[in-house]
Design a protein around this motif. Structure first.
Motif, PDB file in Angstrom:
ATOM      1  N   LYS A 159      12.231  95.933  32.328  1.00  0.00           N
ATOM      2  CA  LYS A 159      13.132  94.913  31.794  1.00  0.00           C
ATOM      3  C   LYS A 159      12.695  93.511  32.215  1.00  0.00           C
ATOM      4  N   ARG A 160      12.200  93.410  33.439  1.00  0.00           N
ATOM      5  CA  ARG A 160      11.724  92.106  33.891  1.00  0.00           C
ATOM      6  C   ARG A 160      10.386  91.760  33.245  1.00  0.00           C
ATOM      7  N   ASN A 161       9.518  92.754  33.157  1.00  0.00           N
ATOM      8  CA  ASN A 161       8.161  92.496  32.684  1.00  0.00           C
ATOM      9  C   ASN A 161       8.094  92.257  31.182  1.00  0.00           C
ATOM     10  N   ILE A 162       9.022  92.834  30.427  1.00  0.00           N
ATOM     11  CA  ILE A 162       8.967  92.686  28.969  1.00  0.00           C
ATOM     12  C   ILE A 162       9.139  91.230  28.560  1.00  0.00           C
ATOM     13  N   LYS A 163       9.782  90.445  29.410  1.00  0.00           N
ATOM     14  CA  LYS A 163       9.928  89.013  29.128  1.00  0.00           C
ATOM     15  C   LYS A 163       8.607  88.280  29.288  1.00  0.00           C
ATOM     16  N   ASN A 164       7.681  88.895  30.029  1.00  0.00           N
ATOM     17  CA  ASN A 164       6.385  88.251  30.264  1.00  0.00           C
ATOM     18  C   ASN A 164       5.298  88.712  29.300  1.00  0.00           C
ATOM     19  N   VAL A 165       5.616  89.716  28.480  1.00  0.00           N
ATOM     20  CA  VAL A 165       4.608  90.279  27.587  1.00  0.00           C
ATOM     21  C   VAL A 165       4.119  89.229  26.606  1.00  0.00           C
ATOM     22  N   LYS A 166       2.797  89.074  26.495  1.00  0.00           N
ATOM     23  CA  LYS A 166       2.185  88.167  25.531  1.00  0.00           C
ATOM     24  C   LYS A 166       1.776  88.992  24.310  1.00  0.00           C
ATOM     25  N   TYR A 167       2.668  89.019  23.334  1.00  0.00           N
ATOM     26  CA  TYR A 167       2.381  89.758  22.108  1.00  0.00           C
ATOM     27  C   TYR A 167       1.218  89.108  21.368  1.00  0.00           C
ATOM     28  N   LEU A 168       0.413  89.926  20.728  1.00  0.00           N
ATOM     29  CA  LEU A 168      -0.743  89.389  20.014  1.00  0.00           C
ATOM     30  C   LEU A 168      -0.328  88.353  18.959  1.00  0.00           C
ATOM     31  N   PRO A 169       0.714  88.619  18.128  1.00  0.00           N
ATOM     32  CA  PRO A 169       1.093  87.606  17.135  1.00  0.00           C
ATOM     33  C   PRO A 169       1.653  86.324  17.734  1.00  0.00           C
ATOM     34  N   SER A 170       1.984  86.328  19.027  1.00  0.00           N
ATOM     35  CA  SER A 170       2.410  85.083  19.665  1.00  0.00           C
ATOM     36  C   SER A 170       1.213  84.301  20.168  1.00  0.00           C
ATOM     37  N   MET A 171       0.032  84.915  20.182  1.00  0.00           N
ATOM     38  CA  MET A 171      -1.181  84.254  20.630  1.00  0.00           C
ATOM     39  C   MET A 171      -2.151  83.932  19.499  1.00  0.00           C
ATOM     40  N   ALA A 172      -1.975  84.584  18.353  1.00  0.00           N
ATOM     41  CA  ALA A 172      -2.931  84.419  17.260  1.00  0.00           C
ATOM     42  C   ALA A 172      -2.236  84.593  15.919  1.00  0.00           C
ATOM     43  N   ASP A 173      -2.858  84.051  14.889  1.00  0.00           N
ATOM     44  CA  ASP A 173      -2.363  84.211  13.522  1.00  0.00           C
ATOM     45  C   ASP A 173      -2.900  85.526  12.967  1.00  0.00           C
ATOM     46  N   ILE A 174      -2.018  86.359  12.431  1.00  0.00           N
ATOM     47  CA  ILE A 174      -2.439  87.681  11.951  1.00  0.00           C
ATOM     48  C   ILE A 174      -2.561  87.719  10.424  1.00  0.00           C
ATOM     49  N   SER A 175      -2.707  86.543   9.815  1.00  0.00           N
ATOM     50  CA  SER A 175      -2.935  86.506   8.373  1.00  0.00           C
ATOM     51  C   SER A 175      -4.290  87.132   8.039  1.00  0.00           C
ATOM     52  N   PHE A 176      -4.508  87.359   6.744  1.00  0.00           N
ATOM     53  CA  PHE A 176      -5.756  87.889   6.186  1.00  0.00           C
ATOM     54  C   PHE A 176      -5.956  89.376   6.456  1.00  0.00           C
ATOM     55  N   LYS A 177      -4.929  90.052   6.959  1.00  0.00           N
ATOM     56  CA  LYS A 177      -5.006  91.505   7.081  1.00  0.00           C
ATOM     57  C   LYS A 177      -4.514  92.148   5.781  1.00  0.00           C
ATOM     58  N   GLN A 178      -5.085  93.289   5.467  1.00  0.00           N
ATOM     59  CA  GLN A 178      -4.717  93.971   4.227  1.00  0.00           C
ATOM     60  C   GLN A 178      -3.336  94.611   4.323  1.00  0.00           C
TER      61      GLN A 178
END
Length: 516
Positions: free
Chosen positions: A299-318
């Motif tokens: 519960k504490r650590n999930i607040k620190n998770v750096k999700y990939l879409p929060s770090m990069a643009d995921i456009s151009f995927k099929q």
């Protein structure tokens, strides 16, 4: 007679001056038409002749008057009024000048020439096509869902109405590829209609990081990158765009190095690109010390998770795919976490729930957008024993059912709960058939210790490279809540071995997060 002669001379001077004034007014009006209205004129503009085809004027962008006049004059009578209003508006002129300056740069750099046969893909209303003609590229056409004759014909980027190897130059303005719901098909049509040695120029506002940039390049494996640059957009609503220039080459094959699976063994199946390592360096650090209360730590650590879409643009995927391995109930992680918390960048995800416990299967029948695979993820197709734990307080599961382990039928087991015989399937093989490298794949894996079998299998087959992000629960002989000082005998692995698994995954370029 001298007074009469002097009078005629005086009148002649007045007429000459009047003529000069008329000519001056005419030229002044003509200059207004050229610079403000783009060279299109009507009776109200005092235009009594057409300018020569090769007459050019210097300004904010070189304006080819003859080409503009030809376009305007060729408008059909039924739509001429609306198109003339559009093509003579200040907004239109501003957009045309913007594209004219861009195309002049491309001509100077050798990517475009007046002899090029050019295509503008998914043009808004033909400003870019108009600009091409004004700078001298007369053999230019655009495609859009709505046609604007004679500049734009009806068509779609992923189904172009042209023969193979038709164009020397193709252009996609800002918002074209960004808005496409089928970027891979978009790229395939470019590869089909663009001539070998031809150039593709794309303007995009979505390429903001190395992940999206490399995803973009992965679409166009027919081409090589010539250059990339950033500059201001056409208006304040799009402050910055990236211009990417690609060149089509026949028989181009992309190659990559080989990855390593946990333990260091080289696998010549696929590789994890270097830009993913940069994402891993930005991710939250691994928890190196064993947590005494894993659920509180989560519960504490999930607040620190750096999700990939929060770090990069995921456009151009099929496609966008979420695979929940060991899903249990819909509300366990799909409904309570992925649907509510995972940042999807407004993308619609296909969801696969893999769950062997039959008691959870019925609720997926009413869940739209979720495909249930009622089997156990395993390393091959075979029958398995499935242990059903009975723990009324375990993670709040309905009916007091906990999480079950699996074992091959022929294996000895120390199962203590109820046992079902179920089907196991080769998960890595299924994944390679279900998704492709052009898809964005997120996975959550909670398989009660089977991760130490499945992860090496994913590396062995190369399926690991199809996964963009993994949320993995690693099972070990953790301290029991009921009995302080005692560890569970359910799992044989230690926290150190779990930490080693996570570390090796990240070192191999896999963006993995600790999950409990």
């Amino acid at each position: 007679m001298e007074p009469a002669t002097g009078k005629r001379s005086f009148l002649r001077k007045i007429l000459v001056r009047a003529l000069f004034i008329c000519v001056f007014i005419f030229l002044l009006r003509f200059a207004y038409v050229v610079t403000i209205r783009g060279g299109s004129c009507d009776a109200a503009d005092f235009c009594f002749f057409s300018a020569p085809e090769n007459l050019n004027f210097a300004g904010s962008g070189a304006v080819r008057i003859g080409a503009s006049s030809v376009v305007v004059d060729s408008v059909g009578s039924s739509s001429s009024s609306a198109l003339r209003d559009l093509w003579t508006s200040k907004e239109w002129r501003k957009s045309v000048d913007y594209y004219s300056a861009i195309f002049q740069d491309l001509i100077t750099e050798g990517y475009l020439s007046p002899q090029s046969k050019a295509l503008c893909i998914e043009t808004v209303s033909g400003q870019d096509v108009f600009a091409l003609k004004e700078v001298g590229v007369l053999d230019a056409i655009g495609i859009s869902k709505k046609k604007y004759p004679p500049l734009v014909v009806s068509g779609q980027a992923f189904r172009q109405p042209f023969e193979e190897n038709t164009f020397d130059f193709e252009f996609s303005g800002a918002g074209g590829l960004d808005r496409s719901v089928r970027p891979l098909d978009f790229a395939s049509e470019v590869a089909r209609t663009l001539k070998p040695e031809g150039f593709l120029v794309v303007h995009t506002a979505s390429v903001k990081d190395m992940y999206s940039f490399n995803t973009f390049l992965g679409l166009f494996n027919c081409c090589t990158l010539v250059r990339s640059r950033d500059f201001g957009g056409p208006d304040s609503s799009m402050p910055s765009i990236r211009e990417i220039v690609l060149k089509k080459e026949s028989g181009k094959i992309l190659s990559h190095g080989a990855p390593k699976k946990p333990g260091g063994t080289s696998v010549n199946k696929c590789s994890v690109p270097g830009y993913k390592h940069e994402l891993i360096r930005k991710a939250e650090p691994l928890i190196t010390e064993e947590p005494l209360k894993p659920w509180l730590t989560l519960k504490r650590n999930i607040k620190n998770v750096k999700y990939l879409p929060s770090m990069a643009d995921i456009s151009f995927k099929q496609r966008y795919v979420y695979v929940d391995v060991g899903a249990r109930s819909y509300g366990s992680s799909i409904g309570s976490w992925f649907k509510k918390q995972y940042p999807k960048q407004n993308k619609t995800f296909e969801i696969y729930a893999i769950e062997a416990d039959k008691s959870f299967h019925h609720e997926y029948k009413t869940r739209k957008g979720v495909t249930l695979l009622p089997y156990a993820a395993w390393v091959k197709n075979e029958s398995l024993f499935f242990e059903i734990n009975r723990d009324p307080g375990h993670k709040g599961e309905p009916g007091g059912r906990g999480m079950g382990r699996i074992q091959p039928v022929q294996s000895s087991t120390n199962f203590v709960g109820d046992i079902d015989k179920i089907r196991g399937f080769d998960f890595a093989h299924w994944l390679k058939n279900a998704v492709s490298e052009n898809d964005f794949v997120v996975m959550k894996m909670d398989v009660e210790g089977t991760e130490f079998h499945l992860i090496p299998r994913l590396f062995e087959t190369g399926a690991i490279c199809l996964i963009d992000e993994i949320f993995l629960e690693c099972h070990y002989n953790r301290w029991q809540r009921c009995c302080p000082g005692e560890r569970t005998s359910k799992y044989q692995k230690t926290y150190s071995q779990c930490l080693e698994l996570f570390t090796s995954l990240r070192e191999s370029g896999v963006l993995v997060h600790q999950w409990w």
